[in-house]
Design a protein around this motif. Structure first.
Motif, mmCIF file in Angstrom:
data_model
loop_
_atom_site.group_PDB
_atom_site.id
_atom_site.type_symbol
_atom_site.label_atom_id
_atom_site.label_comp_id
_atom_site.label_asym_id
_atom_site.label_seq_id
_atom_site.Cartn_x
_atom_site.Cartn_y
_atom_site.Cartn_z
ATOM 1 N N ASN A 36 61.991 -1.722 32.210
ATOM 2 C CA ASN A 36 61.930 -3.434 32.464
ATOM 3 C C ASN A 36 62.614 -4.139 31.059
ATOM 4 O O ASN A 36 63.212 -3.434 30.597
ATOM 5 N N GLU A 37 62.626 -5.396 31.362
ATOM 6 C CA GLU A 37 63.515 -6.229 30.543
ATOM 7 C C GLU A 37 63.028 -6.197 29.231
ATOM 8 O O GLU A 37 63.862 -6.046 28.079
ATOM 9 N N ASP A 38 61.784 -6.087 28.888
ATOM 10 C CA ASP A 38 61.337 -5.859 27.395
ATOM 11 C C ASP A 38 62.015 -4.477 26.637
ATOM 12 O O ASP A 38 62.391 -4.534 25.505
ATOM 13 N N SER A 39 61.938 -3.403 27.529
ATOM 14 C CA SER A 39 62.408 -2.131 26.982
ATOM 15 C C SER A 39 63.915 -2.228 26.864
ATOM 16 O O SER A 39 64.494 -2.001 25.792
ATOM 17 N N LEU A 40 64.628 -3.093 27.823
ATOM 18 C CA LEU A 40 65.844 -3.319 27.643
ATOM 19 C C LEU A 40 66.300 -3.961 26.303
ATOM 20 O O LEU A 40 67.117 -3.645 25.707
ATOM 21 N N ASN A 41 65.584 -4.973 26.154
ATOM 22 C CA ASN A 41 65.647 -5.914 24.839
ATOM 23 C C ASN A 41 65.673 -4.994 23.583
ATOM 24 O O ASN A 41 66.271 -5.052 22.756
ATOM 25 N N ILE A 42 64.685 -4.034 23.706
ATOM 26 C CA ILE A 42 64.190 -3.223 22.464
ATOM 27 C C ILE A 42 65.411 -2.110 22.221
ATOM 28 O O ILE A 42 65.822 -2.018 20.967
#
Length: 192
Positions: free
Chosen positions: A160-166
């Protein structure tokens, strides 16, 4: 037929890939590739600043070339550490029927077809990346045929996008944490 060097009692090889996951499908993947024997051959980090050398520049050049060779992908964040590489590869959907590619891209696809039959698409990308960087680095080192990268690679499926940003943040901050990195030569424990 097994290799003379492979002993199943000693070498407990198992896949590190997620079982039943299709690595040909569209998605984002965070990858880590380590230099053979985790030697610091790609540059140095001083006071949190990354200083890649001529071999690190080759890695950077081939990484940036990947979307030309594999038009179905995009590259995202990446960092070249002294003894390993992190990057995010985004595999897009197959190109729709009737859309044309320019001649350079068609040639790139033709050259990469040798990988498609036996490997997943992600595996093909990594195999090409490792092959090209090794070839060019060994030319500079005057060491033809010498392994530069460790066998295999680590991958994480970005869900997901949150994981990508992390992961993007991890890449940016990785040089700042070099002294405590598990792949720092002073911290190697044999896990990797």
């Amino acid at each position: 037929m097994t290799s003379k060097n492979y002993n199943p009692e000693i070498h407990h090889r198992r896949s590190i890939r997620l079982k039943y996951y299709d690595y040909n499908q569209a998605g984002a993947y965070f990858i880590t590739i380590c230099v053979q024997d985790k030697k610091c051959l790609l540059g140095k980090i001083n006071e949190g600043l990354n200083h890649i050398n001529q071999y690190g520049k080759i890695v950077e050049e081939i990484w940036n070339y990947l979307p030309i060779h594999f038009p179905r992908i995009e590259i995202d964040g990446a960092v070249i550490m002294p003894n390993h590489f992190h990057g995010i590869i985004v595999i897009n959907e197959y190109q729709k029927f009737g859309e044309s590619l320019n001649d350079g891209l068609e040639k790139g696809l033709e050259r990469s077809r040798q990988f498609y039959d036996k490997k997943t698409f992600l595996g093909s990308i990594i195999a090409y990346f490792k092959y090209e960087t090794t070839k060019l680095i060994n030319l500079q080192r005057n060491s033809p045929g010498v392994k530069f990268w460790q066998r295999n690679y680590y991958e994480h499926i970005v869900r997901n996008e949150d994981s990508l940003n992390i992961l993007r943040n991890y890449i940016i901050e990785n040089p700042l944490r070099w002294e405590i990195d598990v792949l720092h030569p002073d911290n190697l424990t044999g896990v990797w």
